[in-house]
Design a protein around this motif. Structure first.
Motif, PDB file in Angstrom:
ATOM      1  N   ARG A 129       0.849  -1.358   0.056  1.00 19.60           N
ATOM      2  CA  ARG A 129      -0.084  -0.001   0.085  1.00 19.60           C
ATOM      3  C   ARG A 129       0.792   1.036  -0.143  1.00 19.60           C
ATOM      4  O   ARG A 129       1.923   1.263   0.745  1.00 19.60           O
ATOM      5  N   THR A 139     -15.094  -0.791 -14.759  1.00 19.80           N
ATOM      6  CA  THR A 139     -14.316  -1.449 -13.805  1.00 19.80           C
ATOM      7  C   THR A 139     -14.260  -2.869 -13.883  1.00 19.80           C
ATOM      8  O   THR A 139     -13.438  -3.631 -13.667  1.00 19.80           O
ATOM      9  N   VAL A 174     -18.239  -3.945  -6.539  1.00 19.49           N
ATOM     10  CA  VAL A 174     -17.225  -3.387  -5.655  1.00 19.49           C
ATOM     11  C   VAL A 174     -16.258  -2.896  -6.524  1.00 19.49           C
ATOM     12  O   VAL A 174     -15.526  -3.663  -7.594  1.00 19.49           O
ATOM     13  N   THR A 221     -12.869  -0.166  -7.915  1.00 20.02           N
ATOM     14  CA  THR A 221     -11.868   0.870  -7.648  1.00 20.02           C
ATOM     15  C   THR A 221     -11.187   1.022  -9.055  1.00 20.02           C
ATOM     16  O   THR A 221     -10.679   0.026  -9.380  1.00 20.02           O
ATOM     17  N   ARG A 269      -6.084   2.272  -7.067  1.00 14.52           N
ATOM     18  CA  ARG A 269      -6.158   0.911  -6.415  1.00 14.52           C
ATOM     19  C   ARG A 269      -4.991   0.953  -5.314  1.00 14.52           C
ATOM     20  O   ARG A 269      -4.129   1.751  -5.580  1.00 14.52           O
ATOM     21  N   ASN A 270      -5.233   0.014  -4.512  1.00 17.04           N
ATOM     22  CA  ASN A 270      -4.191  -0.173  -3.438  1.00 17.04           C
ATOM     23  C   ASN A 270      -4.093   0.992  -2.800  1.00 17.04           C
ATOM     24  O   ASN A 270      -2.985   1.265  -2.097  1.00 17.04           O
ATOM     25  N   LYS A 271      -5.069   1.883  -2.595  1.00 20.40           N
ATOM     26  CA  LYS A 271      -4.827   3.085  -1.568  1.00 20.40           C
ATOM     27  C   LYS A 271      -6.171   3.155  -0.611  1.00 20.40           C
ATOM     28  O   LYS A 271      -6.265   4.313   0.137  1.00 20.40           O
ATOM     29  N   GLY A 272      -6.914   1.841  -0.324  1.00 23.48           N
ATOM     30  CA  GLY A 272      -7.844   1.711   0.799  1.00 23.48           C
ATOM     31  C   GLY A 272      -9.178   2.288   0.167  1.00 23.48           C
ATOM     32  O   GLY A 272      -9.975   2.311   1.281  1.00 23.48           O
ATOM     33  N   CYS A 290     -11.398   0.409  -1.439  1.00 25.16           N
ATOM     34  CA  CYS A 290     -12.223  -0.713  -1.266  1.00 25.16           C
ATOM     35  C   CYS A 290     -12.534  -0.883   0.029  1.00 25.16           C
ATOM     36  O   CYS A 290     -13.809  -0.952   0.612  1.00 25.16           O
ATOM     37  N   ARG A 291     -11.447  -0.809   1.133  1.00 27.24           N
ATOM     38  CA  ARG A 291     -11.808  -1.060   2.443  1.00 27.24           C
ATOM     39  C   ARG A 291     -12.748   0.145   2.934  1.00 27.24           C
ATOM     40  O   ARG A 291     -13.514  -0.194   3.563  1.00 27.24           O
ATOM     41  N   ASN A 342      -9.759 -14.421  -2.117  1.00 19.55           N
ATOM     42  CA  ASN A 342      -8.543 -13.836  -1.191  1.00 19.55           C
ATOM     43  C   ASN A 342      -8.933 -12.339  -0.848  1.00 19.55           C
ATOM     44  O   ASN A 342      -7.693 -11.714  -0.532  1.00 19.55           O
ATOM     45  N   LEU A 343     -10.162 -11.826  -1.161  1.00 21.10           N
ATOM     46  CA  LEU A 343     -10.251 -10.245  -0.700  1.00 21.10           C
ATOM     47  C   LEU A 343     -11.124 -10.228   0.570  1.00 21.10           C
ATOM     48  O   LEU A 343     -10.780  -9.583   1.476  1.00 21.10           O
ATOM     49  N   TYR A 344     -12.081 -10.817   0.592  1.00 25.11           N
ATOM     50  CA  TYR A 344     -13.208 -10.236   1.463  1.00 25.11           C
ATOM     51  C   TYR A 344     -13.205 -10.932   3.074  1.00 25.11           C
ATOM     52  O   TYR A 344     -13.870 -10.299   3.953  1.00 25.11           O
ATOM     53  N   ARG A 365     -10.855 -10.298   4.753  1.00 29.07           N
ATOM     54  CA  ARG A 365     -10.235  -9.385   5.907  1.00 29.07           C
ATOM     55  C   ARG A 365     -11.414  -8.325   6.285  1.00 29.07           C
ATOM     56  O   ARG A 365     -11.301  -7.759   7.144  1.00 29.07           O
TER      57      ARG A 365
HETATM   58  C1  LIG Z   1     -10.843  -5.418  -6.031  1.00 28.92           C
HETATM   59  C2  LIG Z   1     -10.750  -3.902  -5.937  1.00 28.92           C
HETATM   60  C3  LIG Z   1     -12.335  -3.381  -5.526  1.00 28.92           C
HETATM   61  C4  LIG Z   1      -9.602  -3.522  -4.773  1.00 28.92           C
HETATM   62  O1  LIG Z   1      -9.654  -2.113  -4.698  1.00 28.92           O
HETATM   63  P1  LIG Z   1      -8.713  -1.604  -3.926  1.00 28.92           P
HETATM   64  O2  LIG Z   1      -9.302   0.064  -3.706  1.00 28.92           O
HETATM   65  O3  LIG Z   1      -7.425  -1.527  -4.785  1.00 28.92           O
HETATM   66  O4  LIG Z   1      -8.607  -2.333  -2.609  1.00 28.92           O
HETATM   67  P2  LIG Z   1      -7.809  -1.681  -1.173  1.00 28.92           P
HETATM   68  O5  LIG Z   1      -6.567  -0.747  -1.560  1.00 28.92           O
HETATM   69  O6  LIG Z   1      -9.094  -0.889  -0.290  1.00 28.92           O
HETATM   70  O7  LIG Z   1      -7.304  -2.922  -0.310  1.00 28.92           O
HETATM   71  C5  LIG Z   1      -8.077  -3.568   0.803  1.00 28.92           C
HETATM   72  C6  LIG Z   1      -7.273  -4.810   0.843  1.00 28.92           C
HETATM   73  O8  LIG Z   1      -7.533  -5.633   0.032  1.00 28.92           O
HETATM   74  C7  LIG Z   1      -6.389  -6.139  -0.743  1.00 28.92           C
HETATM   75  N1  LIG Z   1      -6.595  -6.491  -2.077  1.00 28.92           N
HETATM   76  C8  LIG Z   1      -6.716  -5.050  -3.051  1.00 28.92           C
HETATM   77  N2  LIG Z   1      -7.028  -5.804  -4.208  1.00 28.92           N
HETATM   78  C9  LIG Z   1      -6.972  -7.313  -4.026  1.00 28.92           C
HETATM   79  C10 LIG Z   1      -7.290  -8.190  -5.025  1.00 28.92           C
HETATM   80  N3  LIG Z   1      -7.669  -7.888  -6.355  1.00 28.92           N
HETATM   81  N4  LIG Z   1      -7.401  -9.319  -4.483  1.00 28.92           N
HETATM   82  C11 LIG Z   1      -7.219  -9.819  -3.252  1.00 28.92           C
HETATM   83  N5  LIG Z   1      -6.793  -8.695  -2.400  1.00 28.92           N
HETATM   84  C12 LIG Z   1      -6.842  -7.435  -2.693  1.00 28.92           C
HETATM   85  C13 LIG Z   1      -5.182  -5.103  -0.516  1.00 28.92           C
HETATM   86  O9  LIG Z   1      -4.030  -5.604  -0.085  1.00 28.92           O
HETATM   87  C14 LIG Z   1      -5.668  -4.725   1.021  1.00 28.92           C
HETATM   88  O10 LIG Z   1      -5.486  -5.639   2.061  1.00 28.92           O
HETATM   89  P3  LIG Z   1      -5.080  -5.239   3.519  1.00 28.92           P
HETATM   90  O11 LIG Z   1      -5.730  -3.764   3.911  1.00 28.92           O
HETATM   91  O12 LIG Z   1      -4.877  -6.341   4.370  1.00 28.92           O
HETATM   92  O13 LIG Z   1      -3.581  -4.294   3.280  1.00 28.92           O
HETATM   93  C15 LIG Z   1     -10.038  -3.282  -7.150  1.00 28.92           C
HETATM   94  O14 LIG Z   1      -8.963  -3.940  -7.573  1.00 28.92           O
HETATM   95  C16 LIG Z   1     -11.027  -3.502  -8.434  1.00 28.92           C
HETATM   96  O15 LIG Z   1     -12.014  -2.772  -8.558  1.00 28.92           O
HETATM   97  N6  LIG Z   1     -11.075  -4.494  -9.190  1.00 28.92           N
HETATM   98  C17 LIG Z   1     -11.985  -4.787 -10.569  1.00 28.92           C
HETATM   99  C18 LIG Z   1     -13.072  -5.116  -9.949  1.00 28.92           C
HETATM  100  C19 LIG Z   1     -13.238  -6.486  -9.136  1.00 28.92           C
HETATM  101  O16 LIG Z   1     -12.675  -7.410  -8.999  1.00 28.92           O
HETATM  102  N7  LIG Z   1     -14.085  -6.312  -7.993  1.00 28.92           N
HETATM  103  C20 LIG Z   1     -14.580  -7.273  -6.848  1.00 28.92           C
HETATM  104  C21 LIG Z   1     -15.848  -7.750  -7.387  1.00 28.92           C
HETATM  105  S1  LIG Z   1     -16.392  -9.241  -6.339  1.00 28.92           S
END
Ligand SMILES: CC(C)(COP(=O)(O)OP(=O)(O)OC[C@H]1O[C@@H](n2cnc3c(N)ncnc32)[C@H](O)[C@@H]1OP(=O)(O)O)[C@@H](O)C(=O)NCCC(=O)NCCS
Length: 419
Positions: free
Chosen positions: A3, A31, A93, A95, A100-103, A105-106, A131-133, A135
């Protein structure tokens, strides 16, 4: 993924104007799926007509007034046996790559969970990328079930006396009745209302391999013109998928198998995959045929749920628990267990005045994290395993009481209800 620091502050809220809604839909469509126009079409026309959807359910993240992310919420009612539980679905969801990777989604997910909690819903539900949700407190609890039948295993020389025609909106009450009759054994399946069906009929889904659609569904009618079964076929490269179906009796099961086999043959396919859970009478009918019955479990992806309100969940479970106690002859049996889930504690008390929930600490504590609790209450896991691992000292009547509350169930949401 590393991050970049410092993490910016985001304002997350529902869209407040048509302009913001258009911009959020554009952001989500760009997106997500590869086909922008399919996604935008769904977001602009199909999504908003889903039963209960409000403008504020499109949530956006803002950094210095710039829109940097968005998602969509969907109010739902889930069933666990007799219990009806409020839940909120999370979808789209998004971003954009530059943010991306700036919080972002969180921030969006924290807001979605707060919104769900504030609306009094017990659960947040989503279909997740890998491996995203976890957390954010979600846990996988929806396996996929299907039964594959090879065409060569089905005798189609005997033609059942049923007529086949496309399903229409006028069939909604018949479809509902057939569906409802077999859902009591489901856990977490979505409670459908007439409005729910009407919105699904309006919202012709984009024709991607994933989405199925009522427009393709076929009804089977008996000699008096009554619908006795229905099915929703979808052709794929290797097999015909039946992603939604309903039957009324064994004869209608035979008719459905025949109709699906003919549909697959006409499409030049060699097998049919019925996406049907094991408790369903059609899956049980297929156990008497040459067929492969599959359960596909996922790790940290696909259908996932998070607990948002323990007390709301336990109160909603009471009608089902009363039924369980009665069925097991435990009605009126004095019993108590205290569920300590994350930082919340609630007592489930049984005495001669019945079964009730009280907030706070009491006897026979079962301390779990939210993810273990979700799997326990939905019946995804075996309660024996959870109790042995988490509360090995819970014995005798207290253990019997806890086991009665958490029987093994079959969590399942029909593909047509995926969002
Ligand atoms: C997935 C997505 C929403 C992540 O958004 P983001 O704003 O970059 O995520 P954040 O910076 O808030 O990261 C939150 C946490 O998730 C993790 N993370 C981010 N992208 C991830 C991914 N693609 N897969 C798994 N983990 C991910 C980060 O490392 C972070 O972990 P930490 O807080 O434990 O360090 C973004 O990459 C996106 O829009 N992708 C394309 C659309 C998509 O696949 N959406 C999900 C539909 S189910």
């Amino acid at each position: 993924m590393k991050r970049k620091d410092p993490i910016p502050e985001y304002v997350v809220r529902g869209v407040q104007s048509e302009g913001e809604l258009r911009a959020a839909n554009d952001l989500m469509a760009k997106t997500q799926l590869p086909n922008y126009w399919d996604s935008l079409g769904w977001l602009e026309s199909a999504g908003p007509v889903w039963a209960g959807v409000k403008r504020e359910h499109t949530r956006i993240a803002l950094a210095d007034a710039e829109m940097v992310g968005a998602l969509r919420l969907l109010p739902l009612t889930l069933r666990i046996g007799r219990a009806r539980l409020k839940a909120v679905g999370v979808g789209w969801v998004s971003t954009p790559p530059a943010q991306r990777n700036k919080g972002v989604c969180r921030a969006l997910m924290n807001d979605a969970l707060d919104y769900t909690r504030d609306s009094g819903a017990a659960f947040s539900l989503l279909y997740g990328i890998p491996n995203l949700y976890h957390r954010f407190g979600y846990v996988t609890m929806l396996p996929e079930y299907s039964v594959v039948v090879e065409l060569r295993a089905v005798d189609t020389t005997l033609v059942p006396p049923f007529r086949v025609r496309p399903v229409t909106k006028d069939d909604i009450s018949a479809l509902m009745r057939i569906h409802e009759a077999h859902e009591a054994r489901a856990s977490c399946s979505i409670v459908r209302t007439a409005a729910h069906y009407r919105s699904q009929f309006i919202s012709a889904a984009p024709k991607t391999p994933y989405w199925c659609d009522w427009a393709s569904a076929q009804a089977l009618l008996d000699g008096r013109g009554k619908i006795v079964a229905y099915f929703m076929p979808q052709t794929a490269a290797a097999e015909l998928h039946i992603k939604e179906l309903g039957v009324t009796d064994r004869t209608s099961c035979a008719a459905l198998l025949h109709a699906a086999t003919i549909t697959a043959r006409e499409a030049g396919l060699g097998s049919v995959r019925f996406h049907v859970p094991p408790y369903h009478p059609f899956a049980r009918y297929l156990e008497e045929c040459d067929s492969v019955h599959q359960a596909r479990h996922f790790a940290n992806r696909e259908g996932m749920m998070a607990l948002t309100d323990l007390e709301a969940c336990l109160n909603a479970m009471l009608p089902e628990w009363k039924e369980q106690m009665q069925r097991k002859g435990l009605n009126g049996l004095p019993g108590e267990c205290t569920l300590v889930v994350s930082n919340a504690a609630c007592r489930v008390i049984s005495d001669n005045s019945g079964l009730r929930i009280e907030k706070g600490m009491g006897r026979n504590r079962i301390a779990l994290d939210g993810q273990d609790f979700v799997r326990l209450v939905t019946g995804y896991t075996h309660a024996e395993d959870v109790l042995t691992q988490k509360t090995p000292r819970l014995k005798g009547d207290a253990r019997r009481f806890a086991l009665a509350l958490f029987p093994k169930r079959t969590p399942f949401i029909w593909p047509i209800d995926h969002f």
